[in-house]
Design a protein around this motif. Structure first.
Motif, PDB file in Angstrom:
ATOM      1  N   GLU A 125      -7.284  -5.023 -11.001  1.00 21.41           N
ATOM      2  CA  GLU A 125      -6.022  -4.246 -10.217  1.00 21.41           C
ATOM      3  C   GLU A 125      -6.319  -3.131 -10.771  1.00 21.41           C
ATOM      4  O   GLU A 125      -5.350  -2.346 -11.264  1.00 21.41           O
ATOM      5  CB  GLU A 125      -4.077  -4.928 -10.698  1.00 21.41           C
ATOM      6  CG  GLU A 125      -4.585  -5.198 -12.435  1.00 21.41           C
ATOM      7  CD  GLU A 125      -5.323  -6.334 -12.831  1.00 21.41           C
ATOM      8  OE1 GLU A 125      -6.117  -6.513 -12.429  1.00 21.41           O
ATOM      9  OE2 GLU A 125      -5.009  -6.299 -14.412  1.00 21.41           O
ATOM     10  N   LYS A 127      -6.529   0.607 -11.017  1.00 21.84           N
ATOM     11  CA  LYS A 127      -5.648   1.842  -9.974  1.00 21.84           C
ATOM     12  C   LYS A 127      -5.851   2.953 -10.110  1.00 21.84           C
ATOM     13  O   LYS A 127      -6.002   3.940  -9.537  1.00 21.84           O
ATOM     14  CB  LYS A 127      -4.356   1.368 -10.669  1.00 21.84           C
ATOM     15  CG  LYS A 127      -4.038   0.613 -10.045  1.00 21.84           C
ATOM     16  CD  LYS A 127      -3.356   0.293  -8.090  1.00 21.84           C
ATOM     17  CE  LYS A 127      -2.627  -0.443  -8.020  1.00 21.84           C
ATOM     18  NZ  LYS A 127      -2.982  -1.471  -7.444  1.00 21.84           N
ATOM     19  N   LYS A 152      -5.540   5.065  -7.141  1.00 21.46           N
ATOM     20  CA  LYS A 152      -4.338   5.987  -6.833  1.00 21.46           C
ATOM     21  C   LYS A 152      -4.546   6.579  -7.202  1.00 21.46           C
ATOM     22  O   LYS A 152      -3.567   8.080  -7.256  1.00 21.46           O
ATOM     23  CB  LYS A 152      -3.362   5.160  -7.105  1.00 21.46           C
ATOM     24  CG  LYS A 152      -2.865   3.791  -6.829  1.00 21.46           C
ATOM     25  CD  LYS A 152      -2.739   4.166  -5.387  1.00 21.46           C
ATOM     26  CE  LYS A 152      -1.876   2.289  -4.945  1.00 21.46           C
ATOM     27  NZ  LYS A 152      -2.233   2.674  -3.503  1.00 21.46           N
TER      28      LYS A 152
END
Lengths: 313, 313
Positions: A125, A127, A152
């Motif tokens: 996960e 990011k 992100k």
């Protein structure tokens, strides 16, 4: 005999393909079908060096030799510090088929192994990516990470801060959609990033261990000589998993690891080679940090040169 | 990065220049300004081999690596048994400047050293040249001799006699004015020739010592592997002067000399390297025979590649 420039190669051979080819090459290595020979190092004058790195792939049926000049003071005369070409020979009939500029390919193959290692070690996960050092090698290392994780946010730090601007523009022009922030304090990068890429010429650690985010994965891509340092010794000491791109190469060249072994903070047998890591699961809890360390090896160069050549012809 | 074909090189770089350049390179070697590194040998499959031969010239400020594939059975598929390229790097800024086909250059550099050695050892009044073996290497070896002696007569012998015809035509088309005779008996060549060039792939002596003309000089240009033989042991035994192109190379590779040492018919310390022979006088009486033996060394390849490159750009 064909000749291909960096630009020609860059147009047709991309990170996703390099990752696949690197993965396949590591498997071929495990099958015993790749012969990497001792590289030849010829000191030229002062700290200038010529390197010759030959390698044979008996599965793909190519041999390659990468020819590298390392001229640390070249910038003053407007030349790159490192210049490289790879000559490919097909092994069906021994024909020397191509000379490829190897500047882009060297960055790309390092990015590809960074991608593979990041996929093995970093949290699924993850990011946020932190980049310390926005010099020559850094761009493709970012692309390698972006290929395997849904990033992100990217934070950039460079000793000469102004160089971050161009790096940000380059990422954006490449189509990177992540939010990109330039940081004046390296701690703002390390404390927020799930994945940290370092690619510098530093001779001391480029971040403090205490500010590294819990659960972070670190890719160490500089520090390719014994006198160099990049990853903090305390991070090395507490890392749960450590992968080396090439175990023999790292033991010989990677300054911060050599130093950590000498000071008793690390044992070589704690690390695993990327080729042996491929099909393993690496357990981790939320606070574990992990490290991938790369110094390069001729089979990675060969892999990228063969991959590019096949796309080019 | 420029690429040059054999044809382009052959048009601009000739024997007289190669002899001068080879002579200069040997002097540079004596000055300690050339570093020849251990070559890398990678067995490919069966008897196929890849060779990488790096070398640095700190006077001319170039480094070179010759990349050679040796595929003995290639002819069946329409490829040459040996294929080679040389990559040149200029050492001011470490720029990889050119890839040169090295088939013609390999023949030319061997012819150049044959010329230099023949000039040192053969009788000044030598007029007759005998050629045993008219294959790949033979033509430039003849040109090397023709450059240093006023040859009036050339005799040719080849196991497959018909191949002598093309060789004769090639010499004539090149402008050679000497009378050229094709011989069916190798003894007719050796018994009449002041200078004898052998360039074969034989695994046994290609002539009998008893038929060698008194006072002859022999250039042995084949027999580059321990299992090969070319010059008769008795000729080796009685030779007054013996020059090797590269002493270490000959000791390792030259079959008939290795054999002669093993049988007690020759001692390595009787030979002298070409670099050490350059400025010597070699006394001889009318019946003395002399021998030059060549197996090749990377500084000769580098010398020819640099010489050709300078003419090409």
């Amino acid at each position: 005999m064909k000749t291909f420039t960096d630009k020609e190669i860059e147009q047709v051979y991309k990170m996703d393909e390099a990752i696949k080819d690197t993965y396949n090459t590591l498997n071929t290595l495990n099958e015993g079908l790749i012969k990497m020979e001792q590289r030849t190092v010829i000191p030229v004058e002062g700290d200038k060096v010529m390197l010759y790195m030959p390698c044979v792939d008996n599965k793909e049926k190519f041999s390659a030799v990468k020819i590298i000049s390392i001229y640390p003071d070249n910038a003053a005369d407007g030349y790159p510090a490192t210049q490289a070409v790879t000559v490919l020979t097909e092994l069906e009939h021994g024909e020397n088929v191509a000379t490829l500029d190897a500047s882009y390919l060297t960055k790309l193959r390092t990015g590809a192994m960074t991608g593979i290692a990041t996929d093995l070690l970093s949290k699924k996960e993850a990011k946020e990516l932190g980049i310390i050092g926005t010099g020559g090698m850094a761009f493709e290392q970012a692309l390698g990470v972006l290929e395997v994780r849904d990033i992100k946010k990217i934070r950039l730090f460079n000793r000469t801060l102004s160089k971050c601007d161009n790096f940000k523009i380059r990422l954006e022009e490449h189509g990177v959609k992540a939010d990109i922030e330039i940081c004046e304090d390296v701690n703002d990068v390390t404390s927020a990033s799930d994945i940290i890429n370092t690619a510098t010429n530093s001779t001391q650690a480029v971040f403090e261990d205490e500010h590294v985010k819990e659960g972070a994965h670190i890719n160490g891509l500089g520090s390719y000589m014994p006198e160099m340092r990049e990853i903090h010794t305390d991070s090395i000491k507490r890392a749960r998993h450590v992968i080396f791109d090439d175990v023999d190469g790292v033991i010989e060249e990677a300054g911060e690891f050599i130093h950590a072994v000498e000071s008793g903070d690390f044992k070589w047998n704690k690390a695993i080679g990327l080729k042996d890591a491929l099909n393993q699961e690496f357990e981790r809890n939320n606070s574990d940090i992990t490290i991938f360390k790369s110094v390069g090896a001729s089979y990675y160069d060969m892999s990228a040169a063969i991959g590019a050549y096949k796309k080019l012809v």
